[in-house]
Design an enzyme around this catalytic site. Structure first.
Site, PDB file in Angstrom:
ATOM      1  N   TYR A   1      -2.530  -8.289  16.597  1.00 55.20           N
ATOM      2  CA  TYR A   1      -2.563  -7.301  15.509  1.00 55.20           C
ATOM      3  C   TYR A   1      -3.731  -6.342  15.732  1.00 55.20           C
ATOM      4  CZ  TYR A   1      -3.073  -5.514  10.701  1.00 55.20           C
ATOM      5  OH  TYR A   1      -3.201  -4.710   9.592  1.00 55.20           O
TER       6      TYR A   1
ATOM      7  N   SER B   1      -5.081   2.073   9.383  1.00 57.47           N
ATOM      8  CA  SER B   1      -5.500   1.035  10.316  1.00 57.47           C
ATOM      9  C   SER B   1      -5.789  -0.226   9.504  1.00 57.47           C
ATOM     10  CB  SER B   1      -6.723   1.492  11.119  1.00 57.47           C
ATOM     11  OG  SER B   1      -7.122   0.523  12.049  1.00 57.47           O
TER      12      SER B   1
ATOM     13  N   LEU C   1       0.820  -1.210   0.000  1.00 55.88           N
ATOM     14  CA  LEU C   1       0.000   0.000   0.000  1.00 55.88           C
ATOM     15  C   LEU C   1       0.851   1.255   0.000  1.00 55.88           C
ATOM     16  CD1 LEU C   1      -2.863  -0.899   2.525  1.00 55.88           C
ATOM     17  CD2 LEU C   1      -3.023  -0.767   0.036  1.00 55.88           C
TER      18      LEU C   1
ATOM     19  N   LYS D   1      -3.977  -2.141  16.328  1.00 56.65           N
ATOM     20  CA  LYS D   1      -4.800  -1.234  15.529  1.00 56.65           C
ATOM     21  C   LYS D   1      -5.864  -0.540  16.380  1.00 56.65           C
ATOM     22  CE  LYS D   1      -2.746  -1.910  11.584  1.00 56.65           C
ATOM     23  NZ  LYS D   1      -1.957  -0.826  10.948  1.00 56.65           N
TER      24      LYS D   1
END
Length: 286
Positions: A155, A141, A21, A159
């Site tokens: 994980y 996020s 990303l 977040k």
């Protein structure tokens, strides 16, 4: 890129910009005519990006868990380009395992990158954004910021922490004209899973692992990171950007399902909830 009535190219600071990303975000910003301070642990991919866009990319090798190095990198970006406009906290890792299986080191490592790394970048960027009386901080996020699931609970914890911090930060930064947005992507084809860490399995969880693996055996149909990058550009171009932006059909539908389920539970337990509070004078008062 035209923004807020000007044609001045904007300056981005993007972490995790070498791949996935982050790379898509950097390429989209450059395609829009903007400039990018691209930060990542490994510098080779960043050099390639800089060579493809002479004078418009500042490659910055950076470990976001090193608070001092983060401040130096942000300051270097401002010194090089003269300002900051959009800061994207994209760097992240994934550690998979049942909660009971995590060692202290493994648990802390997960939060060091996903939460503390974003916190350090936010703290380093804010003095510059405050001084400019403007800018946009984007926190990447995940679907894991909506709910915790077996094997990805740590994980999700990282977040959830990121989102809670960012909600407060959004209200604090608004006093200085600085905007904060939280991206919540669903599935995109990145190397998050191929590069993930795994805990040492506890045998008692073998049946649950087998059940999950059977569910995943059907495969996944994820999206191109470029689609998330298009959404990010729409977000930062908006006159009134939202605090949260869901990215993808699955995460969009899940968010509403989770909200409805929470509201149904709260409603079912309303009587007990309200009975737990009754105002009384302070202890010891006359």
């Amino acid at each position: 890129m035209t923004t807020a009535g000007t044609t001045t190219s904007r300056v981005w600071f993007i972490t995790g910009a070498s791949r996935g990303l982050g790379r898509a975000f950097a390429e989209a910003a450059l395609a829009a005519g903007d400039r990018v301070a691209a930060a990542a642990r490994t510098g080779s991919a960043l050099e390639e990006l800089a060579a493809a866009h002479p004078g418009r990319v500042l490659p910055l090798p950076l470990d976001v868990t090193d608070r001092g190095a983060v401040h130096e990198a942000v300051d270097a970006a401002v010194a090089h380009f003269g300002r900051l406009d959009i800061v994207v906290n994209n760097a992240g890792t994934l550690s998979m395992g049942m909660i009971e299986e995590f060692t202290e080191t493994e648990a802390r490592t997960q939060l060091e990158v996903n939460f503390f790394g974003a916190l350090w970048v936010s703290q380093a960027a804010l003095p510059h954004l405050r001084a400019q009386r403007g800018g946009h901080l984007v926190q990447v996020s995940s679907i894991g910021g909506l709910a915790g699931f077996p094997l990805s609970g740590m994980y999700a914890a990282s977040k959830f922490a990121l989102e809670g911090m960012s909600e407060a930060l959004a209200m604090e930064a608004a006093e200085f004209g600085v905007r904060v947005s939280i991206l919540q992507p669903g599935g995109h084809w990145t190397d998050l899973y191929s590069a993930m860490a795994n805990t040492t399995p506890i045998e008692a969880y073998a049946p649950l692992r087998a059940q999950l693996q059977a569910q995943w055996a059907e495969g996944s149909v994820d999206s191109e990171p470029a689609l998330a990058a298009e959404a990010l550009l729409t977000l930062v171009d908006a006159e009134e950007p939202p605090l949260r932006l869901l990215l993808g059909n699955m995460v969009y539908d899940l968010a509403f399902d989770l909200a409805r389920a929470k509201m149904a539970t709260w409603s079912a337990w309303e009587q007990t909830s309200r009975a737990a509070e009754r105002a009384v004078p302070a202890p010891g008062s006359a």
